[in-house]
Motif scaffolding. Structure first.
Motif, PDB file in Angstrom:
ATOM      1  N   GLN A 195       0.692  -1.115   0.022  1.00 46.14           N
ATOM      2  CA  GLN A 195       0.163  -0.049  -0.141  1.00 46.14           C
ATOM      3  C   GLN A 195       0.833   1.178   0.009  1.00 46.14           C
ATOM      4  O   GLN A 195       0.447   2.176  -0.880  1.00 46.14           O
ATOM      5  N   ALA A 196       1.957   1.271   0.711  1.00 43.59           N
ATOM      6  CA  ALA A 196       2.769   2.381   0.807  1.00 43.59           C
ATOM      7  C   ALA A 196       3.468   2.727  -0.563  1.00 43.59           C
ATOM      8  O   ALA A 196       3.544   3.665  -0.936  1.00 43.59           O
ATOM      9  N   LEU A 197       3.860   1.786  -0.915  1.00 50.25           N
ATOM     10  CA  LEU A 197       4.496   1.763  -2.584  1.00 50.25           C
ATOM     11  C   LEU A 197       3.553   2.396  -3.426  1.00 50.25           C
ATOM     12  O   LEU A 197       3.932   3.034  -4.112  1.00 50.25           O
ATOM     13  N   LEU A 198       2.365   1.697  -3.469  1.00 48.11           N
ATOM     14  CA  LEU A 198       1.296   2.285  -4.484  1.00 48.11           C
ATOM     15  C   LEU A 198       0.933   3.782  -4.370  1.00 48.11           C
ATOM     16  O   LEU A 198       0.495   4.330  -5.135  1.00 48.11           O
ATOM     17  N   ALA A 199       0.904   4.119  -3.014  1.00 50.76           N
ATOM     18  CA  ALA A 199       0.346   5.250  -2.767  1.00 50.76           C
ATOM     19  C   ALA A 199       1.570   6.671  -2.632  1.00 50.76           C
ATOM     20  O   ALA A 199       0.988   7.814  -2.810  1.00 50.76           O
ATOM     21  N   THR A 200       2.652   6.145  -2.898  1.00 49.19           N
ATOM     22  CA  THR A 200       4.018   7.060  -2.839  1.00 49.19           C
ATOM     23  C   THR A 200       3.842   8.127  -3.935  1.00 49.19           C
ATOM     24  O   THR A 200       3.785   7.322  -5.042  1.00 49.19           O
ATOM     25  N   PRO A 201       3.769   9.352  -3.892  1.00 52.27           N
ATOM     26  CA  PRO A 201       3.675  10.049  -5.025  1.00 52.27           C
ATOM     27  C   PRO A 201       4.703   9.898  -5.940  1.00 52.27           C
ATOM     28  O   PRO A 201       4.488   9.598  -7.088  1.00 52.27           O
ATOM     29  N   PRO A 202       6.112  10.042  -5.712  1.00 47.65           N
ATOM     30  CA  PRO A 202       7.008   9.643  -6.736  1.00 47.65           C
ATOM     31  C   PRO A 202       7.302   8.311  -6.328  1.00 47.65           C
ATOM     32  O   PRO A 202       7.639   7.739  -5.414  1.00 47.65           O
ATOM     33  N   LEU A 203       6.928   7.350  -7.280  1.00 47.45           N
ATOM     34  CA  LEU A 203       7.540   5.970  -7.087  1.00 47.45           C
ATOM     35  C   LEU A 203       8.855   5.528  -6.738  1.00 47.45           C
ATOM     36  O   LEU A 203       9.846   6.221  -7.497  1.00 47.45           O
ATOM     37  N   ARG A 204       9.068   4.549  -6.108  1.00 45.48           N
ATOM     38  CA  ARG A 204      10.464   4.409  -5.514  1.00 45.48           C
ATOM     39  C   ARG A 204      11.177   3.788  -6.790  1.00 45.48           C
ATOM     40  O   ARG A 204      10.661   3.303  -7.539  1.00 45.48           O
ATOM     41  N   ARG A 205      12.688   3.965  -6.876  1.00 46.93           N
ATOM     42  CA  ARG A 205      13.404   3.623  -8.064  1.00 46.93           C
ATOM     43  C   ARG A 205      13.067   2.321  -8.723  1.00 46.93           C
ATOM     44  O   ARG A 205      12.902   2.155  -9.976  1.00 46.93           O
ATOM     45  N   PRO A 206      12.989   1.073  -7.923  1.00 51.37           N
ATOM     46  CA  PRO A 206      12.825  -0.056  -8.714  1.00 51.37           C
ATOM     47  C   PRO A 206      11.453  -0.255  -9.223  1.00 51.37           C
ATOM     48  O   PRO A 206      11.485  -1.050 -10.354  1.00 51.37           O
ATOM     49  N   LEU A 207      10.361   0.459  -8.824  1.00 51.14           N
ATOM     50  CA  LEU A 207       9.041   0.207  -9.345  1.00 51.14           C
ATOM     51  C   LEU A 207       9.277   1.198 -10.519  1.00 51.14           C
ATOM     52  O   LEU A 207       8.522   0.893 -11.774  1.00 51.14           O
ATOM     53  N   SER A 208       9.638   2.548 -10.591  1.00 49.49           N
ATOM     54  CA  SER A 208       9.625   3.587 -11.500  1.00 49.49           C
ATOM     55  C   SER A 208      10.259   3.082 -12.721  1.00 49.49           C
ATOM     56  O   SER A 208       9.852   3.681 -13.801  1.00 49.49           O
ATOM     57  N   THR A 209      11.427   2.346 -12.620  1.00 55.80           N
ATOM     58  CA  THR A 209      12.190   1.851 -14.010  1.00 55.80           C
ATOM     59  C   THR A 209      11.231   0.970 -14.700  1.00 55.80           C
ATOM     60  O   THR A 209      11.580   0.610 -15.921  1.00 55.80           O
ATOM     61  N   SER A 210      10.231   0.352 -14.308  1.00 50.71           N
ATOM     62  CA  SER A 210       9.426  -0.851 -14.870  1.00 50.71           C
ATOM     63  C   SER A 210       8.172  -0.349 -15.417  1.00 50.71           C
ATOM     64  O   SER A 210       7.400  -0.737 -15.888  1.00 50.71           O
ATOM     65  N   ILE A 211       7.766   1.191 -15.231  1.00 54.96           N
ATOM     66  CA  ILE A 211       6.592   1.802 -15.747  1.00 54.96           C
ATOM     67  C   ILE A 211       7.039   2.191 -17.156  1.00 54.96           C
ATOM     68  O   ILE A 211       7.794   2.665 -17.531  1.00 54.96           O
ATOM     69  N   ALA A 212       5.963   1.851 -17.902  1.00 56.25           N
ATOM     70  CA  ALA A 212       6.167   2.179 -19.358  1.00 56.25           C
ATOM     71  C   ALA A 212       5.614   3.648 -19.659  1.00 56.25           C
ATOM     72  O   ALA A 212       4.805   4.276 -19.059  1.00 56.25           O
TER      73      ALA A 212
END
Length: 131
Positions: free
Chosen positions: A114-131
């Motif tokens: 939940q914290a990862l999904l709600a954080t305004p800027p996505l944390r690095r490991p997640l943000s690199t996988s967003i298209a």
């Protein structure tokens, strides 16, 4: 989820929806439902990563309370987080009028989902996988 509306649609690719799950009465075996959910849960993370190239954080499903109680999901440690407003998805988006609301069950695949999904800027490991 606690996320802002502008982040909602960019975060949905980290959530898998279980849209159909039914065990017919003739196939009643003790713990069958929770066993199937457990086996599926173990497998889906790797499959999701392979197929979509993204880390899966959360599983969700919707249960019609007029027909079912969500007993299998509760037994498999899913959490009922509330009810929908009653709108349903259609080919053109969402229906204009309310219908029966559904219970929303979720199963986090990691403790801080939940914290990862709600954080305004996505944390690095997640943000690199967003298209």
């Amino acid at each position: 989820m606690g996320w802002r509306y502008r982040h909602q649609y960019s975060r949905l690719n980290f959530i898998a929806n279980n849209s159909r799950f039914l065990i017919l009465p003739d196939w009643h075996y003790p713990n069958l439902g929770s066993k199937v959910l457990s086996l599926s849960q173990r497998r889906i993370s790797a499959d999701w990563q392979t197929h979509f190239g993204k880390k899966l954080l959360l599983l969700e499903t919707f249960v019609d309370p007029s027909r079912f109680h969500g007993t299998v999901y509760r037994a498999a440690n899913w959490h009922c987080v509330g009810q929908t407003q009653g709108y349903r998805r259609t080919n053109d988006g969402y229906s204009a009028n309310e219908q029966a609301s559904k219970l929303v069950f979720v199963r986090p695949l990691q403790a801080d989902a939940q914290a990862l999904l709600a954080t305004p800027p996505l944390r690095r490991p997640l943000s690199t996988s967003i298209a």
